[in-house]
Write an enzyme that holds these catalytic residues in place. Structure first.
Site, PDB file in Angstrom:
ATOM      1  N   ASN A   1     -10.683   2.522   3.295  1.00  0.00           N
ATOM      2  CA  ASN A   1     -10.320   2.425   1.877  1.00  0.00           C
ATOM      3  C   ASN A   1     -11.251   1.514   1.079  1.00  0.00           C
ATOM      4  O   ASN A   1     -11.580   1.813  -0.073  1.00  0.00           O
ATOM      5  CB  ASN A   1      -8.879   1.941   1.728  1.00  0.00           C
TER       6      ASN A   1
ATOM      7  N   TRP B   1     -20.877  12.176 -19.092  1.00  0.00           N
ATOM      8  CA  TRP B   1     -21.392  11.993 -17.736  1.00  0.00           C
ATOM      9  C   TRP B   1     -22.762  12.662 -17.599  1.00  0.00           C
ATOM     10  O   TRP B   1     -23.057  13.653 -18.265  1.00  0.00           O
ATOM     11  CB  TRP B   1     -20.429  12.605 -16.723  1.00  0.00           C
TER      12      TRP B   1
ATOM     13  N   TRP C   1      -9.613   7.735  -7.526  1.00  0.00           N
ATOM     14  CA  TRP C   1     -10.851   8.034  -8.243  1.00  0.00           C
ATOM     15  C   TRP C   1     -10.780   7.596  -9.692  1.00  0.00           C
ATOM     16  O   TRP C   1     -11.731   7.011 -10.225  1.00  0.00           O
ATOM     17  CB  TRP C   1     -11.185   9.523  -8.126  1.00  0.00           C
TER      18      TRP C   1
ATOM     19  N   GLU D   1       0.827  -1.206   0.000  1.00  0.00           N
ATOM     20  CA  GLU D   1       0.000   0.000   0.000  1.00  0.00           C
ATOM     21  C   GLU D   1       0.865   1.260   0.000  1.00  0.00           C
ATOM     22  O   GLU D   1       0.512   2.266  -0.630  1.00  0.00           O
ATOM     23  CB  GLU D   1      -0.938  -0.001   1.216  1.00  0.00           C
TER      24      GLU D   1
ATOM     25  N   TRP E   1     -16.197  11.501 -12.271  1.00  0.00           N
ATOM     26  CA  TRP E   1     -15.292  11.200 -11.165  1.00  0.00           C
ATOM     27  C   TRP E   1     -14.704  12.459 -10.541  1.00  0.00           C
ATOM     28  O   TRP E   1     -14.373  12.474  -9.350  1.00  0.00           O
ATOM     29  CB  TRP E   1     -14.151  10.281 -11.620  1.00  0.00           C
TER      30      TRP E   1
ATOM     31  N   TRP F   1       1.822   1.720  -3.525  1.00  0.00           N
ATOM     32  CA  TRP F   1       0.730   2.322  -4.305  1.00  0.00           C
ATOM     33  C   TRP F   1       0.760   3.840  -4.152  1.00  0.00           C
ATOM     34  O   TRP F   1       0.568   4.577  -5.133  1.00  0.00           O
ATOM     35  CB  TRP F   1      -0.635   1.793  -3.840  1.00  0.00           C
TER      36      TRP F   1
END
Length: 412
Positions: A340, A305, A381, A274, A358, A277
């Site tokens: 998360n 959208w 996102w 993590e 988003w 990431w």
């Protein structure tokens, strides 16, 4: 004498630029924090994160007093304030840790021009991540677009050790240098109702010790259960630099060596993954700053959208009628934090069920999160929307009902 410009490195321990300033000046360092002047509304931040900033600056001030110094607080545009501070102090150099986002980087270019004009030495240091974004590249020297090969290259790259933990001793700044009061939420015209974690380096170190003393060994088994409370809760500390990412990485490797059970070692490595990431998304933002405005994958730019309207309002309020979505949004409002697993659920719900942009969710999160990190938030996102680097496919949806059955079956 050297000015150290505190930015998102609000700690004394293992602070790269600060340690260099202490070494190069013999402790004659002017510690400086410059508060921004925007009021009430900002695209990238809100009350919870600013409250965390205020607490971290307050804790830093106390630490500097113990080290024999004091923090000089100013308010305004960084460039103009730094020029004034250089003139007031007579400092021959300005040190800072580099910012990973394009806004901070643009300011650093302007600061360098100003320093050359004044004949002052300026030095920027890498500190926000274990590895500089330019040091983890493909065999052809290109930045990675996919996480797994990036992570393998990251693990192969020798990691710098944290600096020794010896107490820092500083000489105080010139007594004639005035400081403004410490920042408060009222300075930005903000109020907060979120019960955020205690900010600052001492509280961050307590959280780190608590996590590494036991929960990290069960991280892989419990991290996806929102009600378990078994994540590290160190994201806010990484955002404001009250903990060093080098120290966290070193602690992970130490615990791996100590673990006898393979499951415990895998848990520690899952947590380290993590952290990688986080550095992957920092690198994506470094190499492709346009992701803050556009989809990382060009083929998804210009998607049709739906207009936000009531659907977006209900999502923000946590009144959609989908329990785990609403619980996550209410947790965010109450605490400035969201688990998360739930972040992914609510993000896919907004983008793939409600078909809303988003960017709406990304900006809403940044205004609500105490741990709001532009790179990670944008990366998460775009991953959830299917538009980003190494993203979930557009057809992948985290169904709120099946996610609830798997990770929160009793609705805790």
């Amino acid at each position: 004498m050297i000015i150290h410009w505190f930015r998102r490195d609000l700690r004394l321990r293992d602070n790269t630029a600060l340690a260099a300033a202490v070494r190069d000046s013999g402790g004659h360092v002017v510690p400086v924090f410059i508060q921004s002047e925007w009021k009430r509304a900002h695209r990238w931040t809100g009350a919870p994160r600013q409250e965390a900033l205020c607490g971290a600056v307050s804790a830093l001030t106390a630490a500097l007093v113990k080290a024999g110094s004091r923090l000089i607080v100013r308010r305004g545009e960084a460039l103009a304030e730094l020029e004034r501070l250089l003139a007031e102090s007579g400092a021959e150099a300005l040190y800072y840790n580099r910012d990973p986002d394009p806004f901070g980087r643009a300011m650093e270019v302007r600061v360098a021009v100003m320093a050359r004009r004044l004949g002052v030495r300026v030095a920027g240091f890498h500190d926000v991540a274990v590895h500089d974004p330019e040091s983890v590249l493909t065999a052809t020297g290109s930045p990675f677009r996919v996480f797994t090969p990036y992570a393998k290259a990251w693990l192969r790259t020798p990691a710098p050790e944290p600096l020794p933990a010896a107490p820092i001793r500083l000489h105080p700044p010139p007594p004639e240098m005035k400081s403004l009061p410490l920042p408060t939420l009222a300075d930005w015209g903000l109020t907060s109702t979120a019960a955020i974690l205690e900010p600052g380096e001492p509280a961050a170190r307590r959280r780190m010790e608590a996590f590494f003393s036991g929960p990290i060994r069960e991280y892989a088994a419990l991290r996806d259960l929102p009600a378990a409370g078994q994540t590290s809760r160190l994201s806010m500390d990484l955002r404001w630099g009250t903990l060093s990412p080098r120290e966290l990485t070193q602690r992970c490797r130490q615990v791996v060596r100590e673990c006898r059970a393979a499951a415990h070692r895998q848990s520690v490595l899952a947590y380290l993954n993590e952290l990688i990431w986080r550095e992957f998304y920092l690198a994506v933002l470094w190499h492709w700053p346009a992701v803050l405005e556009h989809e990382f994958q060009p083929k998804y730019q210009g998607l049709p959208w739906r207009p936000p309207g009531e659907a977006f309002r209900r999502w923000c309020e946590g009144t959609t009628g989908f329990p785990i979505v609403d619980a996550g949004m209410r947790q965010l409002a109450a605490t400035g934090f969201m688990h998360n697993r739930v972040r992914m659920i609510v993000a896919m719900f907004l983008t793939k069920d409600l078909h809303l942009d988003w960017r709406l969710g990304e900006q809403f999160f940044m205004r609500q999160l105490a741990d709001g990190e532009i790179a990670s938030n944008n990366g998460g996102w775009q991953w959830s929307a299917g538009t980003g680097a190494d993203a979930a496919p557009y057809f992948r949806i985290q169904n709120p009902w099946t996610q609830t059955r798997r990770y929160d079956p009793d609705g805790e």
